[in-house]
Design an enzyme around this catalytic site. Structure first.
Site, mmCIF file in Angstrom:
data_model
loop_
_atom_site.group_PDB
_atom_site.id
_atom_site.type_symbol
_atom_site.label_atom_id
_atom_site.label_comp_id
_atom_site.label_asym_id
_atom_site.label_seq_id
_atom_site.Cartn_x
_atom_site.Cartn_y
_atom_site.Cartn_z
ATOM 1 N N GLU A 22 -23.712 62.715 -15.095
ATOM 2 C CA GLU A 22 -22.267 62.626 -14.892
ATOM 3 C C GLU A 22 -21.926 62.842 -13.420
ATOM 4 O OE1 GLU A 22 -18.120 64.529 -16.653
ATOM 5 O OE2 GLU A 22 -20.011 64.943 -17.660
ATOM 6 N N ASP A 30 -25.901 66.542 -18.377
ATOM 7 C CA ASP A 30 -24.536 67.035 -18.157
ATOM 8 C C ASP A 30 -24.674 68.260 -17.254
ATOM 9 O OD1 ASP A 30 -21.747 67.472 -18.405
ATOM 10 O OD2 ASP A 30 -22.094 68.881 -20.043
ATOM 11 N N ASP A 90 -22.326 70.859 -24.455
ATOM 12 C CA ASP A 90 -23.108 70.443 -23.284
ATOM 13 C C ASP A 90 -24.202 69.456 -23.677
ATOM 14 O OD1 ASP A 90 -21.854 72.113 -21.192
ATOM 15 O OD2 ASP A 90 -22.614 73.767 -22.407
#
Length: 180
Positions: free
Chosen positions: A66, A7, A138
């Site tokens: 991502e 992430d 996170d």
């Protein structure tokens, strides 16, 4: 198969490592890479080095990260894109294939609802991986990214495919909500 989920973020980059065997998911590690308050190049170098270290230490077979979303603030989007690029370079330098997923795909694969909240993501990741405590947002997103990638190539890629795994944990998804 071992999957490293990332992430990306300029200040905090989350990571999550899972092992996948058939439809079984097993937690390996998670956490964050924090960058110092410094110039951009130093921060990007910290992300690259941190991801490179994770690849060496955990020896994943594949990675998932991502995709960048377009923020209201173009400067924030550019900075996030640079942080993401540093992470991807660390993954590719380690010889890993890298898959990319949108936030919508991530939430759909993990929670079954594309507009799931951070807390819903954390709860579902905790339950799917049988964690004793909830990871930070996170790390949870990074673990979710690894789970999303694990589900992408087989019948677990749809919420109906998730039904057996959820049922084993006494859960189900109803109208985008986790019910247990």
């Amino acid at each position: 198969m071992r999957i490293l989920g990332i992430d990306p973020g300029l200040r905090v980059t989350g990571f999550g490592v899972i092992d996948v065997s058939g439809h079984r998911l097993a937690y390996v590690a998670s956490g964050v890479i924090r960058t110092p308050t410094a110039d951009l190049a130093t921060r990007l170098g910290t992300i690259f080095q941190g991801v490179s270290t994770l690849v060496r230490e955990h020896a994943p077979d594949q990675a998932a990260i991502e995709q960048v979303f377009v923020n209201v603030n173009p400067q924030s989007t550019l900075l996030l894109g640079q942080a993401r690029g540093a992470a991807i370079c660390g993954l590719v330098a380690g010889g890993l294939p890298v898959a990319e997923y949108t936030a919508l795909q991530l939430k759909q694969a993990v929670v079954g609802y594309g507009r799931a909240t951070k807390s819903q993501m954390q709860e579902m990741v905790t339950r799917l991986l049988n964690l004793s405590g909830q990871p930070g947002s996170d790390a949870a997103d990074a673990l979710g990214m690894a789970i999303c990638h694990a589900h992408s190539g087989n019948t677990l890629g749809t919420i109906s495919g998730l039904a057996p795994a959820l049922a084993r944990k006494g859960l189900r998804v109803r109208r985008g909500r986790l019910v247990g």
